[in-house]
Enzyme design. Structure first.
Site, PDB file in Angstrom:
ATOM      1  N   ARG A   1     -15.251 -52.726 -31.381  1.00 35.03           N
ATOM      2  CA  ARG A   1     -13.920 -52.942 -30.798  1.00 35.03           C
ATOM      3  C   ARG A   1     -13.975 -53.330 -29.320  1.00 35.03           C
ATOM      4  O   ARG A   1     -12.937 -53.659 -28.727  1.00 35.03           O
ATOM      5  CB  ARG A   1     -13.053 -51.689 -30.968  1.00 35.03           C
ATOM      6  CG  ARG A   1     -12.859 -51.240 -32.415  1.00 35.03           C
ATOM      7  CD  ARG A   1     -11.674 -51.909 -33.111  1.00 35.03           C
ATOM      8  NE  ARG A   1     -10.416 -51.756 -32.404  1.00 35.03           N
ATOM      9  CZ  ARG A   1      -9.513 -50.802 -32.646  1.00 35.03           C
ATOM     10  NH1 ARG A   1      -9.748 -49.886 -33.554  1.00 35.03           N
ATOM     11  NH2 ARG A   1      -8.380 -50.767 -31.986  1.00 35.03           N
TER      12      ARG A   1
ATOM     13  N   PRO B   1     -15.678 -41.154 -30.406  1.00 37.18           N
ATOM     14  CA  PRO B   1     -16.612 -40.049 -30.142  1.00 37.18           C
ATOM     15  C   PRO B   1     -15.989 -39.066 -29.151  1.00 37.18           C
ATOM     16  O   PRO B   1     -15.446 -39.479 -28.134  1.00 37.18           O
ATOM     17  CB  PRO B   1     -17.832 -40.744 -29.525  1.00 37.18           C
ATOM     18  CG  PRO B   1     -17.669 -42.191 -29.813  1.00 37.18           C
ATOM     19  CD  PRO B   1     -16.219 -42.453 -29.992  1.00 37.18           C
ATOM     20  N   GLU B   2     -16.052 -37.776 -29.491  1.00 33.06           N
ATOM     21  CA  GLU B   2     -15.558 -36.734 -28.601  1.00 33.06           C
ATOM     22  C   GLU B   2     -16.763 -35.960 -28.056  1.00 33.06           C
ATOM     23  O   GLU B   2     -17.898 -36.360 -28.283  1.00 33.06           O
ATOM     24  CB  GLU B   2     -14.595 -35.812 -29.368  1.00 33.06           C
ATOM     25  CG  GLU B   2     -13.418 -36.570 -29.989  1.00 33.06           C
ATOM     26  CD  GLU B   2     -12.445 -35.658 -30.726  1.00 33.06           C
ATOM     27  OE1 GLU B   2     -12.387 -34.462 -30.420  1.00 33.06           O
ATOM     28  OE2 GLU B   2     -11.737 -36.160 -31.621  1.00 33.06           O
TER      29      GLU B   2
ATOM     30  N   ARG C   1       1.192 -24.845 -16.488  1.00 33.31           N
ATOM     31  CA  ARG C   1       1.867 -26.054 -16.966  1.00 33.31           C
ATOM     32  C   ARG C   1       2.902 -25.676 -18.003  1.00 33.31           C
ATOM     33  O   ARG C   1       2.844 -24.599 -18.587  1.00 33.31           O
ATOM     34  CB  ARG C   1       0.848 -27.005 -17.592  1.00 33.31           C
ATOM     35  CG  ARG C   1      -0.069 -27.638 -16.570  1.00 33.31           C
ATOM     36  CD  ARG C   1      -1.310 -28.163 -17.230  1.00 33.31           C
ATOM     37  NE  ARG C   1      -2.200 -28.824 -16.287  1.00 33.31           N
ATOM     38  CZ  ARG C   1      -3.084 -28.209 -15.521  1.00 33.31           C
ATOM     39  NH1 ARG C   1      -3.161 -26.889 -15.542  1.00 33.31           N
ATOM     40  NH2 ARG C   1      -3.865 -28.883 -14.712  1.00 33.31           N
TER      41      ARG C   1
ATOM     42  N   HIS D   1     -22.852 -57.045 -33.118  1.00 39.03           N
ATOM     43  CA  HIS D   1     -21.979 -56.391 -32.136  1.00 39.03           C
ATOM     44  C   HIS D   1     -22.725 -55.635 -31.037  1.00 39.03           C
ATOM     45  O   HIS D   1     -22.173 -54.731 -30.429  1.00 39.03           O
ATOM     46  CB  HIS D   1     -20.983 -55.432 -32.809  1.00 39.03           C
ATOM     47  CG  HIS D   1     -20.181 -56.054 -33.902  1.00 39.03           C
ATOM     48  ND1 HIS D   1     -19.233 -57.036 -33.680  1.00 39.03           N
ATOM     49  CD2 HIS D   1     -20.206 -55.856 -35.247  1.00 39.03           C
ATOM     50  CE1 HIS D   1     -18.705 -57.395 -34.832  1.00 39.03           C
ATOM     51  NE2 HIS D   1     -19.275 -56.716 -35.797  1.00 39.03           N
TER      52      HIS D   1
END
Ligand SMILES: [Zn+2]
Length: 270
Positions: free
Chosen positions: A112, A2-3, A151, A93
C-alpha cells in the site's frame, strides 16, 4: 496494521541478525518511501555506516548507526522488513533495499506504500510525541489510572491515540478491553481504580501473549524470515462478529467507534 507486538517481533528477530552489520548501499525504486530527504542524501549518510543498535518505540523501528544518525522505519498499513540473502529472488513491491555486509539484504516491501523511512540526528524529533510504552516498568497501574482521569475521552479511541499510550492499535485495543470487561464506549475518567487495574493488566497480558505468538497475521504482516504470526488464532473478539463469547453466553458484535471497527461482547463488557 502492524501494532506493538508485530513491530516488537520484527525488531527481536532482526536484532541478532543486523546489529554489527554494515550498510553497504541503498537501492530504491520509489523515493517517496523516504520521508523529508532526497534518496541521494540518505544514501550518502547511511552507506558505509554500521548498525550498532536496534530498538522499538511505539510502532517505530529505530536503527542506531555508528555515524550517530538514527534511521527510523514505520511499517504503517502493509510494510514488511524482510532479511534475505542477496542471491535470493526479489519479491514484488520491494521499494527499498539496504545492502548489508555478509551478502544479505534488508528489503522494505510495502503493497500500500504508506510505510516510511526517516533519518535523524535525534530520533526524538521523529518519535517524540509518543505516550508511555505499555510494557515498560514505569507504566504502572496507578499511572494509567491517573492518565485515564486526566482526560474525558471515549476509551477505545483513547487507547488508539499514540500520544496517550504508544503501540496499541485496533486489534489489541479490542482484545484488551474484552479481557478488562470494559465496554469500548466507556468514558475514561469514569473508570474505578479496580477497572483501571484490570485494563492495565489486560493490556500487558494481551501484548505479551501476542509477542510470544510472533504477532498476528491478518493479511500482510510477516516476520523478517517471511513466516506468519500465530496470534490471530487466539483472538477473543477481534474479527469474531456473530460468534459466541468465550466468557459468557453473549454474542460478539461489531460496531464502528471513532471511525474504526470495534468488536466486543455487550453482555460481559460493561
Ligand atoms: Zn461475553
Amino acid at each position: 496494521m502492524p501494532e506493538l507486538p508485530e513491530v516488537e517481533t520484527v525488531v527481536r528477530s532482526l536484532r541478532q541478525e543486523v546489529v554489527g552489520k554494515k550498510i553497504l548501499d541503498i537501492k530504491n525504486k520509489w523515493p517517496r518511501q523516504i520521508s523529508s530527504m532526497e534518496l541521494d542524501e540518505l544514501r550518502e549518510r547511511v552507506s558505509g555506516t554500521t548498525i550498532t543498535q536496534l530498538d522499538r518505540r511505539g510502532k517505530y523501528i529505530l536503527f542506531t548507526l555508528d555515524s550517530s544518525d538514527s534511521m527510523i522505519i514505520h511499517l504503517k498499513m502493509t510494510g514488511q522488513l524482510l532479511l534475505q540473502p542477496t542471491s535470493s529472488a526479489m519479491q514484488d513491491h520491494v521499494h527499498t533495499v539496504f545492502m548489508l555486509s555478509g551478502n544479505e539484504e534488508l528489503r522494505f516491501r510495502d503493497v500500500r506504500k504508506f510505510g516510511r523511512i526517516y533519518l535523524a540526528r535525534n530520533a526524538e524529533s521523529i518519535v517524540g510525541e509518543l505516550g508511555p510504552e505499555p510494557l515498560s516498568r514505569s507504566f504502572s497501574a496507578s499511572l494509567l489510572h491517573k492518565m485515564l482521569h486526566g482526560r474525558r475521552r471515549v476509551l477505545k479511541p483513547l487507547l488508539l491515540d499514540q500520544r496517550f499510550i504508544a503501540g496499541i492499535g485496533n486489534i489489541y485495543a479490542d482484545e484488551s478491553l474484552f479481557w478488562a470487561k470494559l465496554a469500548p464506549n466507556r468514558i475514561s475518567n469514569t473508570l474505578s481504580r479496580l477497572e483501571s487495574d484490570r485494563l492495565h493488566s489486560s493490556i500487558r497480558k494481551t501484548l505479551r501473549m501476542a509477542i510470544d505468538n510472533g504477532g498476528a497475521t491478518i493479511s500482510d504482516y510477516r516476520q523478517p524470515d517471511g513466516s506468519e504470526g500465530e496470534m490471530q488464532k487466539s483472538f477473543s473478539v477481534y474479527g469474531r462478529a456473530g460468534e459466541s463469547c468465550v466468557r459468557c453466553d453473549g454474542c460478539i458484535e461489531r460496531v464502528v467507534l471513532g471511525g474504526r471497527s470495534t468488536f466486543f461482547c455487550r453482555s460481559c463488557q460493561l
